[in-house]
Design an enzyme around this catalytic site. Structure first.
Site, PDB file in Angstrom:
ATOM      1  CB  SER A  93      -0.946  -0.027   1.197  1.00 39.31           C
ATOM      2  OG  SER A  93      -0.222  -0.266   2.394  1.00 39.31           O
ATOM      3  CB  ALA A 143       4.039   1.093  -6.569  1.00 39.52           C
ATOM      4  CB  THR A 158       5.061   5.706  -0.034  1.00 39.57           C
ATOM      5  OG1 THR A 158       5.309   4.812  -1.114  1.00 39.57           O
ATOM      6  CG2 THR A 158       4.317   6.929  -0.545  1.00 39.57           C
ATOM      7  CB  ALA A 200       9.324   9.951  -0.163  1.00 37.65           C
ATOM      8  CD  GLU A 253      15.499  15.662  -4.214  1.00 36.35           C
ATOM      9  OE1 GLU A 253      15.437  15.465  -3.012  1.00 36.35           O
ATOM     10  OE2 GLU A 253      14.995  14.907  -5.054  1.00 36.35           O
ATOM     11  CG  HIS A 276      20.431   9.197   0.763  1.00 38.26           C
ATOM     12  ND1 HIS A 276      21.120  10.253   1.294  1.00 38.26           N
ATOM     13  CD2 HIS A 276      19.413   9.734   0.058  1.00 38.26           C
ATOM     14  CE1 HIS A 276      20.528  11.382   0.932  1.00 38.26           C
ATOM     15  NE2 HIS A 276      19.481  11.089   0.182  1.00 38.26           N
ATOM     16  NE  ARG A 326      19.783  10.423  -3.798  1.00 42.00           N
ATOM     17  CZ  ARG A 326      18.510  10.204  -3.632  1.00 42.00           C
ATOM     18  NH1 ARG A 326      18.019   9.001  -3.811  1.00 42.00           N
ATOM     19  NH2 ARG A 326      17.716  11.171  -3.274  1.00 42.00           N
ATOM     20  CG  HIS A 379      18.000   5.937  -0.191  1.00 42.14           C
ATOM     21  ND1 HIS A 379      17.160   6.256   0.843  1.00 42.14           N
ATOM     22  CD2 HIS A 379      17.665   6.764  -1.219  1.00 42.14           C
ATOM     23  CE1 HIS A 379      16.342   7.224   0.464  1.00 42.14           C
ATOM     24  NE2 HIS A 379      16.613   7.538  -0.779  1.00 42.14           N
ATOM     25  NE  ARG A 387      15.977   6.576  -6.352  1.00 37.38           N
ATOM     26  CZ  ARG A 387      15.477   7.269  -5.334  1.00 37.38           C
ATOM     27  NH1 ARG A 387      14.240   7.693  -5.353  1.00 37.38           N
ATOM     28  NH2 ARG A 387      16.203   7.536  -4.276  1.00 37.38           N
TER      29      ARG A 387
END
Ligand SMILES: Cc1cc2nc3c(=O)[nH]c(=O)nc-3n(C[C@H](O)[C@H](O)[C@H](O)COP(=O)(O)OP(=O)(O)OC[C@H]3O[C@@H](n4cnc5c(N)ncnc54)[C@H](O)[C@@H]3O)c2cc1C
Length: 536
Positions: free
Chosen positions: A21, A24, A52, A55, A123, A244, A293, A352, A387
């Protein structure tokens, strides 16, 4: 090779089962409902648990003046270090703005500038201000709130919390037609049961808990990737774990979730300093402290190794109204005895984000019929070897919608599962911390043949500690073991450094390795590997 579990004592049904949940899972559910399909949403803990809601930075989308999907694409491809799937990236950046508008229409409220426009920040790795944020640094919490609000009161969605999906149910041809799950519930929905469906969507998030230092919450044990592997699906790019660079360093060896100091803090002007007070990123990359990163994490790791210290420093004392702009980070720092407006923040890298995962096509379909995967669990190819910051919430929004559309257009008839005659596999929960420490030590920010071989040998020893008592901790530990194996195998195979995969014995990027490593785990527990050429 399924997990050892009791026989299902109860059965439920829906057109589609969605597992997880987060952004996504919820986006997929809402879009499935728009097509009129009935949905069973199962989630391991409470509805809002998962990455989520943690974040901070935001969601990337080319919405600002002068920005374009092409520029977002270019930044994404650069971060992905030559391994992105171009089509997946194009879909992400071109369908992204509309997906964000839809999220806003569903009730998400983003921070605005004085003129009333959505305020966009920058960022690491982005050459434009394109990050939407909410509540300063509480973007994920707002996304989660809005999506959970949107699913409320819909009789076509059955929600089961405290429900851990264990394994896929499959028919005689291997088509997925539901899942087995364990529910801590009451009455008829308690213990191991089965949910039958015409399609299953896995959206179980990341696998950060494979490592002892992680920003991921405790539910992020990669169950969905392990479940998909056991169902015969392929995984790709799993060696690319993003560390991270700036996680609040705490003097502890307990492991577990560590507080994140978002890149957005550097976006607002904070700078990294080593123990001599030097701003070490300046000569390392044109974007200095805002370099991608992997570059920042590697440099921090090098600074720590060279000076033999457990962290570097982040100087955020120059940021105006730190508490107002970053309330969550301010509170985490204060809770750990640091006033970021007056003091330097000790930071170190931690696991991360999993850039790889279950290999899917552009509609989220795996190589196993009936099985779809979305969000961090999936490997769409949009992230390549690394990413780009704030692209993952976006991926959940974009691909959740695509998966729902595809399922609605291709929904098969319900097929009947065959009983798995294998005995089932289970490891003792006691292996968890040892596994996490071994992975951080040997398959973390920096790897080598020697460190990875040592980790593999530790994993082999841990594999002998089997269990005959099915329970949540044992299923999770068994999943972590399978994922650790896949990561170490991929990292050993890739004899080069690229993106977030750094081999000290192969420090250069090798053009011969411009291909993706795809792994499969068969029903007898044997691994196989193939390569996927990259289209860019
Ligand atoms: C601290 C932090 C900060 C971040 N900041 C950003 C950011 O600013 N921008 C950005 O784009 N990304 C960010 N990310 C990454 C991003 O948050 C995640 O990649 C994204 O939220 C993943 O969404 P998801 O829906 O795939 O998974 P999640 O949100 O993790 O949801 C997974 C769900 O699956 C459930 N689940 C897990 N296993 C099972 C099981 N066996 N059975 C049933 N349910 C299960 C969980 O309980 C949860 O509900 C951040 C991540 C962290 C940890």
């Amino acid at each position: 090779m399924k997990l050892l579990a009791g026989k299902p004592g109860w059965t439920t049904k829906a057109d589609v089962v969605v597992i997880g949940s987060g952004v996504a899972g919820l986006t997929t559910v809402l879009n499935l409902r728009a097509s009129g399909l009935s949905v069973l949403l199962v989630t391991k803990a409470l509805l809002d648990e998962g990455s989520t809601k943690w974040a901070q930075g935001g969601i990337a989308a080319a919405l600002g003046p002068g920005d374009s999907p092409d520029q977002h694409e270019s930044d994404t491809l650069i971060a992905g270090a030559g391994l992105c799937d171009l089509e997946a990236v194009k879909i992400l950046v071109t369908e992204g703005p509309e997906a964000v508008r839809k999220l806003i229409a569903r009730g998400a409220v983003f921070d605005k500038s004085d003129s009333g426009e959505i305020s966009l920040t920058r960022e690491g790795g982005h050459h434009r201000n394109r990050i939407l944020h909410a509540g300063g640094d509480a973007t994920g919490a707002e996304v989660s709130r809005a999506l959970l609000e949107a699913i409320k009161g819909d009789a076509g969605i059955e929600v089961i919390e405290q429900a851990l999906a264990i394994d896929a149910l499959q028919d005689a041809h291997g088509t997925v037609c539901g899942v087995t799950l364990h529910v801590i519930g009451q009455g008829s929905r308690d213990g191991v049961g089965q949910a039958l469906s015409k399609a299953v969507v896995i959206a179980t998030g990341g696998l950060g808990q494979v490592y002892s230092q992680t920003t991921n919450p405790s539910v992020s044990t990669g169950d969905g990737v392990a479940l998909a592997l056991r169902a015969g699906a392929e995984v790709a790019d799993v060696e690319f774990i993003q560390f991270h660079p700036t996680v609040l360093w705490r003097d502890t060896t307990e492991g577990g979730q560590q507080p994140l100091i978002s890149e957005a803090v550097r976006g607002e002007g904070a700078i990294l300093l080593n123990h001599k007070g030097e701003q070490f990123m300046v000569k390392k990359h044109e974007l200095a402290d805002l370099a991608p990163r992997d570059i920042v994490a590697k440099e921090i790791f090098t600074q720590m190794r060279t000076a033999n210290v457990p962290h570097v420093w982040l100087d955020a004392t120059g940021i105006k109204d730190f508490e107002g702009r970053f309330p969550t980070i301010y509170a985490s720092c204060k809770a750990n005895g640091i006033d970021p407006t007056q003091q330097l923040i000790p930071v170190a890298p931690a696991s991360h984000y999993a850039s790889g995962g279950v290999l899917v096509d552009l509609n989220g379909q795996t190589t196993v019929a009936g099985l779809y995967v979305c969000g961090e669990t999936a490997c769409t190819g949009a992230h390549g070897a690394n990413r780009l910051a704030s692209n993952s919430l976006l991926e959940g929004l974009v691909f959740g919608a695509r998966i729902a559309t595809h399922i609605a257009a291709h929904l098969p008839e319900q097929v009947v599962p065959v009983e798995d005659q294998n005995e089932g596999f289970l490891l003792s929960p006691a292996i968890k911390l040892q596994l996490q420490l071994a992975m951080s030590e040997g398959a973390g920010v920096m790897r080598s043949e020697e460190s990875l071989t040592q980790t593999l040998s530790t994993l082999s020893q841990l594999a002998t500690r089997t269990s005959t008592e099915p329970r949540i901790e044992a299923w999770e530990a068994s999943n972590l073991y399978l994922l650790a194996l896949a990561i170490v195998r991929g990292a050993l195979e890739r004899k080069e450094s690229r993106g977030s995969h750094w081999r000290s014995d192969f420090p250069l990027t090798d053009p011969l390795w411009s291909k993706r490593i795809v792994q499969r785990y068969d029903f007898k527990g044997q691994w196989s590997t193939r390569y996927l050429e990259v289209t860019q």
